[in-house]
Design a protein around this motif. Structure first.
Motif, short mmCIF file in Angstrom:
data_model
loop_
_atom_site.label_atom_id
_atom_site.label_comp_id
_atom_site.label_asym_id
_atom_site.label_seq_id
_atom_site.Cartn_x
_atom_site.Cartn_y
_atom_site.Cartn_z
N VAL A 484 79.98 45.22 15.08
CA VAL A 484 79.32 43.91 15.11
C VAL A 484 78.77 43.52 13.74
O VAL A 484 78.06 44.31 13.10
N MET A 485 79.11 42.32 13.30
CA MET A 485 78.55 41.80 12.06
C MET A 485 77.08 41.40 12.29
O MET A 485 76.71 41.00 13.41
N PRO A 486 76.24 41.47 11.22
CA PRO A 486 74.80 41.19 11.39
C PRO A 486 74.50 39.84 12.05
O PRO A 486 73.56 39.72 12.83
N ASP A 487 75.31 38.84 11.75
CA ASP A 487 75.02 37.50 12.29
C ASP A 487 75.43 37.35 13.77
O ASP A 487 75.21 36.31 14.37
N LYS A 488 76.02 38.41 14.34
CA LYS A 488 76.46 38.33 15.74
C LYS A 488 75.53 39.10 16.69
O LYS A 488 75.84 39.29 17.86
N ARG A 489 74.38 39.57 16.17
CA ARG A 489 73.48 40.38 16.99
C ARG A 489 73.03 39.63 18.25
O ARG A 489 73.03 40.19 19.35
N GLU A 490 72.63 38.37 18.10
CA GLU A 490 72.14 37.61 19.26
C GLU A 490 73.22 37.43 20.32
O GLU A 490 72.95 37.44 21.52
N GLU A 491 74.45 37.30 19.84
CA GLU A 491 75.58 37.16 20.76
C GLU A 491 75.74 38.43 21.61
O GLU A 491 76.00 38.37 22.81
N ARG A 497 72.70 40.95 28.33
CA ARG A 497 71.90 40.29 29.36
C ARG A 497 72.77 39.98 30.59
O ARG A 497 72.35 40.21 31.74
N THR A 498 73.98 39.49 30.35
CA THR A 498 74.91 39.19 31.44
C THR A 498 75.22 40.45 32.25
O THR A 498 75.24 40.45 33.49
N ILE A 499 75.46 41.56 31.54
CA ILE A 499 75.78 42.84 32.18
C ILE A 499 74.59 43.31 33.04
O ILE A 499 74.76 43.76 34.18
N LEU A 500 73.38 43.18 32.49
CA LEU A 500 72.17 43.60 33.23
C LEU A 500 71.95 42.72 34.45
O LEU A 500 71.52 43.21 35.51
N GLN A 501 72.24 41.43 34.32
CA GLN A 501 72.07 40.51 35.45
C GLN A 501 73.03 40.83 36.59
O GLN A 501 72.77 40.52 37.75
N GLN A 502 74.14 41.50 36.24
CA GLN A 502 75.10 41.91 37.26
C GLN A 502 74.68 43.21 37.95
O GLN A 502 75.39 43.75 38.79
N LYS A 539 60.44 40.91 22.97
CA LYS A 539 61.05 39.72 22.34
C LYS A 539 62.47 39.42 22.77
O LYS A 539 62.95 38.31 22.59
N VAL A 540 63.19 40.43 23.31
CA VAL A 540 64.60 40.20 23.61
C VAL A 540 64.87 40.21 25.12
O VAL A 540 65.52 39.32 25.65
N PHE A 541 64.38 41.26 25.81
CA PHE A 541 64.66 41.40 27.24
C PHE A 541 63.36 41.53 28.05
O PHE A 541 63.16 42.52 28.77
N PRO A 542 62.47 40.55 27.99
CA PRO A 542 61.18 40.67 28.69
C PRO A 542 61.34 40.75 30.21
O PRO A 542 60.48 41.29 30.90
N GLU A 543 62.48 40.26 30.71
CA GLU A 543 62.67 40.25 32.17
C GLU A 543 63.21 41.57 32.71
O GLU A 543 63.34 41.74 33.92
#
Length: 718
Positions: A484-491, A497-502, A539-543
């Motif tokens: 992963v390139m540094p600018d793709k971290r949020e992606e 998040r999608t995987i965890l929601q499943q 900051k990223v996965f509070p839920e």
């Protein structure tokens, strides 16, 4: 008289700071000192004049000591030595921090050679903490010495050093030792030296510490590399012979088809082949010694279960036609979590057989089946005393546990098979401990999911036959691996998040903490795990629920954290690489590896394997500082290669000997690990060991060599 085994303080008087430094370097005897080899050589023929120095350059300078003194720095009171060096072109200030003793070792008027980086000190070009060699005759007989001959050696040894012990101090101590030792018997037989064109021990030590040419250093290092691989192999072959002299229970043919059909999945061809080899080995009354080396998720546990089933379906004393009782199996896992997982999976596999299974760990004991248990798996907690009694009288055929299995208080009645999962080595002494008073010696099935380069396997596991599981069970998906390139971290975070929601779970791995790290680095590394977990939670996965796992935690805390993750009480586990081996959480299907460049390829593969435990699509995201060409090459290899065996070979070739994953765990020195890159050398050393042990099984004609290999006989797990 000074010998190799003499304590180092018999060679030279030691100040307290030097004692501490030597202990840190692992130098306790004269032999330890002489085997503390240079990490590199400074080429003194490439001298630079003082006038020609430039800031930032790494150079070798030769000059005369005009002034030298010990002092303390004005602000920090750091002890140091300062000197002025002069050649025909000018003068150069030199400073050595934390080495005040150099002011007594170096003398005004003598010539000195310095190798190091040129920097600015007190507004002048200077050298700070250079490696140092004083130019003077060294007290070694000139007839067989590279140090004392008229021809000047052009290569200066540069040693690994530590606070209190400089490269120069080691150099002086080594030359003193070589001059004082009169008798240095060579443990390698003359026939081996001659056959492989190797120098004698004394010559090799002189050449490695003071070579005239690079070829001298190469030949000396070849001798010591061959020596170490040969010695390890000899210890292994001696152990192999000793085990073959023992008597094992002969496991008669058992129809395993019904048992295999209940596994719930078809066996791979590699699994079938391995099972055939194991069952064939166990029909003999010579103890089996086999390593089952399986890539991550390749199904080693199923193979072990079939071997266990075949064993316990046999009666003790077949030759006496005994019709009651069972042979016993001990299955040892490295952690309580893993032992418990094996216990639960064996309950599922053996439920229809009526065979009793026990679990014994530091936390307690369990038994299946139970007449009183109300839980769905029908097991019950029992006391250690009661379990020990049942094991001792042979009532429980299968016992699964941790190191508790080899405690003196636990005795098996008819132990026929020991299965060891993820141990570095399980050798003769451990098997003797399991055999106890029984006249029979257990068959051994050792298993590892760590792909081992062929040369390492031939050396470390030279006493074992090897079976490979190089296929994945049907339904397992290849891990989608992305650098992963540094600018793709949020992606990436959104994908997680999608995987965890499943309803799935994820790992986040921070770079491992090595024993060799300095305290400050260790503390910083520990902060990374804790800080990253806090950042992700807030900051990223509070839920979602975030937990941590690292090697500074107590054993109980580690087990607790893993249990919470296994039970899905934690969604994201932020950890060091302590999760790399054996943990089975099928619901975890994504892993982020931070600082991926700091891990070996094999270790990255182990970590990636944690998410390849189910039929769901697994994902591995690598965050790496991939600026250097070498790092880019390694990351490219990792993302494209799907096979752990292939990666293990790449890892051995690509990484420096000091960086190899597990050099400490294998007990092999850096020079030995370098040798493992050379298959021809390893095969030659192995063949030489086999030839020697065949001619002299007890090494009665090679007493010095027999004494030397004792330390390699102890290279078992701790």
């Amino acid at each position: 008289m000074l010998t190799l085994s003499s304590p180092i303080d018999q060679l030279i008087r030691l100040k307290e700071d030097i004692k501490i430094g030597l202990k840190k370097l692992g130098i306790h005897t004269v032999e330890d000192l002489l085997y503390h080899f240079p990490s590199r050589y400074a080429d003194e023929s490439q001298y630079v004049s003082i006038q020609g120095l430039a800031e930032g350059a790494t150079v070798t300078v030769r000059g005369t000591i005009k002034k030298i003194s010990a002092k303390k720095s004005w602000k920090t009171k750091t002890a140091m030595s300062e000197a002025i060096i002069e050649d025909v072109s000018g003068t150069l200030p030199v400073v050595w921090f934390n080495q005040p003793y150099l002011a007594n070792m170096l003398h005004v008027g003598n010539t000195i050679e310095l190798t190091g980086k040129v920097s600015v000190y007190k507004d002048k070009l200077a050298m700070v903490n250079p490696s140092t060699r004083e130019e003077k005759a060294l007290p070694i007989d000139s007839h067989d010495s590279l140090f004392g001959s008229d021809e000047h050696a052009t290569l200066t040894p540069v040693y690994p050093e530590t606070k209190g012990v400089s490269s120069l101090w080691i150099h002086h101590a080594v030359s003193r030792a070589l001059s004082l030792i009169e008798n240095m018997p060579d443990h390698l037989p003359a026939s081996v030296l001659e056959q492989y064109s190797l120098p004698s021990l004394k010559t090799a030590l002189i050449w490695v510490h003071g070579p005239k040419t690079k070829d001298d250093a190469i030949v000396a290092r070849k001798r010591f590399a061959f020596d170490e691989i040969f010695s390890i192999n000899l210890a292994r072959q001696k152990e192999r012979l000793e085990i073959k002299e023992q008597i094992a229970y002969s496991i008669q043919d058992v129809d395993t088809n019904d048992f295999i059909s209940r596994l719930g999945f078809p066996l791979t061809d590699a699994q079938k082949k391995s099972i055939d080899h194991i069952l064939q080995d166990m029909t003999k009354d010579v103890p089996m010694s086999r390593l089952l080396e399986g890539d991550v998720g390749s199904g080693k546990t199923a193979v072990a279960a079939v071997a266990a089933y075949a064993t316990v379906m046999n009666r003790p004393g077949v030759e006496k036609k005994q019709t009651f009782g069972s042979l016993q199996v001990a299955y040892m896992a490295p952690t309580e979590i893993l032992a418990t997982q094996h216990f639960e999976s064996f309950i599922d596999l053996f439920r229809h057989t009526g065979i009793s299974i026990a679990l014994i760990t530091g936390s307690g004991c369990k038994k299946f089946p139970s007449k009183v248990a109300s839980n769905k798996d029908n097991w019950t907690n029992i006391s250690r005393a009661q379990l020990s009694k049942w094991i001792a009288n042979g009532e429980i055929p299968i016992v699964i546990g941790t190191h508790a299995l080899i405690q003196k208080s636990l005795t098996f009645k008819h132990l026929a098979l020991a299965i060891i999962d993820e141990q570095h080595r399980f050798g003769l002494n451990q098997r003797k401990g399991l055999a106890k008073k029984d006249s029979h010696f257990p068959h051994l099935l050792s298993m590892t999911a760590t792909p081992i380069p062929r040369t390492l396997a031939l050396t470390i596991y030279g006493d074992l036959d090897i079976s490979l599981l190089d296929q994945l069970p049907a339904g397992r998906k290849q891990v989608d691996t992305v650098l992963v390139m540094p600018d793709k971290r949020e992606e990436v975070y959104e994908n997680i998040r999608t995987i965890l929601q499943q309803g799935r779970q994820a790992y986040v791995i921070c770079p491992r903490i090595n024993e060799s790290d300095k305290d400050t680095a260790r503390a910083l590394q520990m902060k990374n795990v804790v800080t990253e977990a806090k950042r992700l939670q807030e900051k990223v996965f509070p839920e979602f629920r975030v937990g941590i796992l690292h090697s500074k935690m107590t054993k109980e805390k580690k087990e607790e954290a893993m249990e919470e993750f296994v039970n899905h009480e934690i969604d994201i586990l932020v950890a060091t690489s302590v999760v790399e081996v054996g943990v089975n959480v099928p619901n975890a299907t994504a892993i982020i590896i931070e600082g991926a460049e700091r891990f070996g390829l094999s270790q990255l593969h182990q970590l990636r394997g944690r998410v390849q435990r189910s039929s769901h699509q697994p994902y591995c995201y690598l965050f790496a500082d991939a600026k250097s060409e070498r790092t880019q090459e390694r990351m490219k290899l990792f993302t494209s290669a799907k096979n752990g065996f292939e990666l293990a070979e790449y890892d051995l070739q690509l990484r420096g000997s000091g960086e190899l994953t597990g050099t400490d765990q294998w007990g092999v020195s850096d020079i030995g690990m370098e040798a493992l890159r050379n298959l021809k050398l390893v095969e030659a050393a192995r063949q030489a060991a086999i030839t020697l042990i065949t001619e002299d099984p007890l090494l009665v004609k090679h007493t010095v060599l027999n004494s030397r290999i004792k330390k390699y006989e102890k290279m078992h797990f701790e």
